[in-house]
Design a protein around this motif. Sequence first.
Motif, PDB file in Angstrom:
ATOM      1  N   PRO A 104      -3.124  -1.403  89.344  1.00 33.00           N
ATOM      2  CA  PRO A 104      -3.708  -1.400  90.689  1.00 33.00           C
ATOM      3  C   PRO A 104      -3.973  -2.844  91.118  1.00 33.00           C
ATOM      4  CG  PRO A 104      -5.044  -0.109  89.151  1.00 33.00           C
ATOM      5  CD  PRO A 104      -3.954  -0.733  88.369  1.00 33.00           C
ATOM      6  N   GLU A 105      -3.993  -3.078  92.421  1.00 33.50           N
ATOM      7  CA  GLU A 105      -4.164  -4.439  92.929  1.00 33.50           C
ATOM      8  C   GLU A 105      -5.455  -5.090  92.455  1.00 33.50           C
ATOM      9  OE1 GLU A 105      -3.692  -4.750  97.123  1.00 33.50           O
ATOM     10  OE2 GLU A 105      -1.748  -3.755  97.100  1.00 33.50           O
ATOM     11  N   HIS A 106      -6.509  -4.314  92.271  1.00 28.00           N
ATOM     12  CA  HIS A 106      -7.795  -4.899  91.899  1.00 28.00           C
ATOM     13  C   HIS A 106      -7.953  -5.120  90.390  1.00 28.00           C
ATOM     14  CE1 HIS A 106      -8.386  -0.548  91.575  1.00 28.00           C
ATOM     15  NE2 HIS A 106      -9.294  -0.821  90.664  1.00 28.00           N
ATOM     16  N   ALA A 107      -6.994  -4.694  89.590  1.00 32.78           N
ATOM     17  CA  ALA A 107      -7.099  -4.881  88.139  1.00 32.78           C
ATOM     18  C   ALA A 107      -6.736  -6.322  87.771  1.00 32.78           C
ATOM     19  CB  ALA A 107      -6.179  -3.909  87.408  1.00 32.78           C
ATOM     20  N   THR A 108      -7.522  -6.902  86.897  1.00 32.76           N
ATOM     21  CA  THR A 108      -7.282  -8.273  86.454  1.00 32.76           C
ATOM     22  C   THR A 108      -7.016  -8.291  84.954  1.00 32.76           C
ATOM     23  OG1 THR A 108      -9.624  -8.658  86.008  1.00 32.76           O
ATOM     24  CG2 THR A 108      -8.825  -9.195  88.232  1.00 32.76           C
ATOM     25  N   ALA A 109      -6.552  -9.418  84.465  1.00 30.74           N
ATOM     26  CA  ALA A 109      -6.288  -9.554  83.033  1.00 30.74           C
ATOM     27  C   ALA A 109      -7.565  -9.403  82.212  1.00 30.74           C
ATOM     28  CB  ALA A 109      -5.637 -10.903  82.752  1.00 30.74           C
ATOM     29  N   GLU A 110      -8.711  -9.763  82.796  1.00 32.08           N
ATOM     30  CA  GLU A 110      -9.979  -9.640  82.082  1.00 32.08           C
ATOM     31  C   GLU A 110     -10.350  -8.179  81.827  1.00 32.08           C
ATOM     32  OE1 GLU A 110      -9.654 -11.655  84.881  1.00 32.08           O
ATOM     33  OE2 GLU A 110      -9.401 -13.427  83.626  1.00 32.08           O
TER      34      GLU A 110
END
Length: 151
Positions: A104-110
């Motif tokens: 999803p667009e809001h998912a980050t590597a963190e």
Amino acid sequence: MSTLTRRDPFFADFDALVRRAFAPAPIQRQSGFTPAADLRRDGDDAVVALELPGIDATRDVHVDVEDGRLVVHGERRDERSEDDGARRVREVRYGSFRRSFTLPEHATAEAVSASYDAGVLTVRVAGAYTEPRKPGATSIPVTVAAATSAE
């Protein structure tokens, strides 16, 4: 009026030679394998489980976030040998693999974590199913305390 033309065999052979020389290369199978994957939801998290038996996960597996995609890639190296005195058998299996999944667009590597246990690589994307935060102002509701009566 149409004209019937007879083809010279030389030109037919030449035509076939040119077609073979400039034809697109045949599709070759990739060496390696594609690990089976299971995608599931666990609360607000997305969980991807990949079957990778016999892999040294610290050395041969890489989990990356690239351009909005979760990418799991690596190489399998498996050597086995048997020697019973009369005969010796050695089997070597190897190959690279790569699987990718859209995030999803809001998912980050963190938000991504990975663990390996009993031949299964488990990758968790925390908060993958939460609503993305919208840009702009956000209203915060104000709660009013109950009025106390004075005696």
